[in-house]
Write an enzyme that holds these catalytic residues in place. Structure first.
Site, short mmCIF file in Angstrom:
data_model
loop_
_atom_site.label_atom_id
_atom_site.label_comp_id
_atom_site.label_asym_id
_atom_site.label_seq_id
_atom_site.Cartn_x
_atom_site.Cartn_y
_atom_site.Cartn_z
N ASP A 1 -3.06 -66.72 22.80
CA ASP A 1 -4.06 -66.16 21.90
C ASP A 1 -4.60 -67.20 20.91
O ASP A 1 -5.04 -66.86 19.82
CB ASP A 1 -3.44 -64.98 21.13
N CYS B 1 -6.51 -42.25 23.67
CA CYS B 1 -6.73 -43.41 22.80
C CYS B 1 -8.09 -43.32 22.10
O CYS B 1 -8.20 -43.64 20.91
CB CYS B 1 -6.62 -44.71 23.59
N CYS C 1 -8.91 -42.71 17.49
CA CYS C 1 -9.50 -43.74 16.62
C CYS C 1 -10.02 -43.12 15.33
O CYS C 1 -10.90 -42.25 15.35
CB CYS C 1 -10.63 -44.46 17.34
N CYS D 1 -4.15 -51.70 13.03
CA CYS D 1 -4.12 -50.26 13.29
C CYS D 1 -3.51 -50.05 14.67
O CYS D 1 -3.86 -50.77 15.62
CB CYS D 1 -5.52 -49.67 13.23
N CYS E 1 -4.67 -46.12 18.52
CA CYS E 1 -5.03 -45.98 19.93
C CYS E 1 -3.88 -46.39 20.84
O CYS E 1 -3.67 -45.80 21.91
CB CYS E 1 -6.30 -46.78 20.24
#
Length: 345
Positions: free
Chosen positions: A133, A193, A197, A240, A243
């Site tokens: 990443d 999911c 949200c 967050c 989801c």
């Protein structure tokens, strides 16, 4: 059969990875056009790095033309408890599961290097590059091409045998290894999911507008956040998980083997976080990915959470930042106080 590929995957599992599969650098030709359209629509927001080196990001084969194979690996960080439980306690801070322990970039990369060194010992003259990443590599499409899992409707990777609580790592190599079959979507008609949200950030299944995503807003977005979105953030101050937590495939999630991903941050009180200065912030989050957002963005998020708490007892904590040096922090303090005053009879 005791092939190099089989021994490599066995070594990866021995080192602590949950799953490992092989693909080719040129296995995802469709990603270039998808990335260009995403950036052209402005969906990358302030993530300017997505618009840079799009040739490499959209075509992994161009990143390192000598590479012949890509080993994609998954490392589980499954939480021990429901991470959304803290949302019912607005006086406390909600931190994304992946950021509650040590920075995964460091932990996964060290593990990747050990696997990579083993491969070099087995294939003299070979070369490798490892990525976590931190480079222009679209890990999720490559992981799906390798059969590691598929990108769900929430755009994150998930797998039938892992759920969706896992990090991705990649080892590019000049060694020619047999590729695995790609995975297909198994989401079916499920929309759990998307329905979960809190900011309606999904334009459609498999299509996210990061500019409305709380993970983007709390981590990547610099400056004030739109008031309408602040009010929907609740007490989420870093990332967050809604989801991810909603995905039914998590019933097959594997237990995290790396103890350093454990919940070291916990669910701290907003009042305690609001009084941190820069030194205290750096000390508290040493070795954590949270430290990378800096004290001002952190305090902005804390003040939004205080404003959403409805707790008049947090008014003094917000008042202390009315004269902050940073204008965004001052604005967040004013907003928090206005929200608390509205909520107080």
């Amino acid at each position: 059969m005791d092939t190099l590929k089989n021994r490599l995957i066995a070594k990866a599992l021995e080192e602590g990875f949950s799953k490992a599969r092989i693909t080719r650098p040129d296995a995802v030709p469709e990603t270039a056009a998808r990335l260009e359209a995403f950036v052209a629509d402005g969906l990358h927001g302030q993530m300017g790095w997505m618009a840079e080196r799009m040739g490499w990001r959209g075509n992994p084969a161009e990143l390192w033309p000598e590479a012949r194979s890509v080993l994609m690996l998954a490392e589980s960080y499954t939480p021990a408890t429901d991470p959304t439980g803290v949302l019912a306690h607005p006086e406390r801070a909600a931190v994304s599961v992946y950021a509650r322990g040590k920075d995964y970039h460091d932990l996964v990369k060290k593990r990747l290097k050990r696997v990579g060194r083993w491969l070099l010992d087995q294939a003299p003259g070979a070369e490798i590059k490892v990525f976590v990443d931190t480079a222009p590599v679209m890990e999720k499409p490559l992981a799906q091409a390798a059969g590691l899992g598929w990108q769900g409707k929430h755009t994150n990777l998930l797998a039938r045998d892992l759920g969706n609580w896992f990090f991705l790592g990649a080892i590019f190599t000049t060694v020619e290894l047999p590729a695995d079959a790609p995975e297909i979507s198994h989401c079916g008609s499920c929309s759990s999911c998307l329905d979960a949200c809190p900011t309606d950030a999904f334009l459609a299944p498999y299509r996210l507008d990061p500019r409305r995503c709380i993970s983007y807003l709390t981590i990547e977005h610099n400056g004030p956040i739109e008031p309408e979105l602040r009010a929907r953030m609740g007490n989420r101050i870093y990332g967050c998980d809604d989801c991810l937590a909603a995905c039914p495939w998590n019933k097959f999630a594997q237990t995290a083997r790396e103890m350093r991903y454990s919940d070291a941050v916990g669910e701290p009180l907003l009042a305690e976080l609001a009084v941190l200065d820069d030194a205290g912030f750096r000390a508290l989050f040493s070795g954590s990915p949270i430290k990378r957002i800096g004290i001002n963005r952190f305090l902005r998020n804390i003040l939004y959470a205080i404003g959403n708490s409805g707790d008049a007892g947090l008014i003094p904590a917000a008042q202390t930042h009315l004269e902050a040096e940073d204008e965004t922090v001052r604005d967040a303090a004013r907003w928090a106080l206005a929200r608390l005053n509205e909520a107080t009879p």
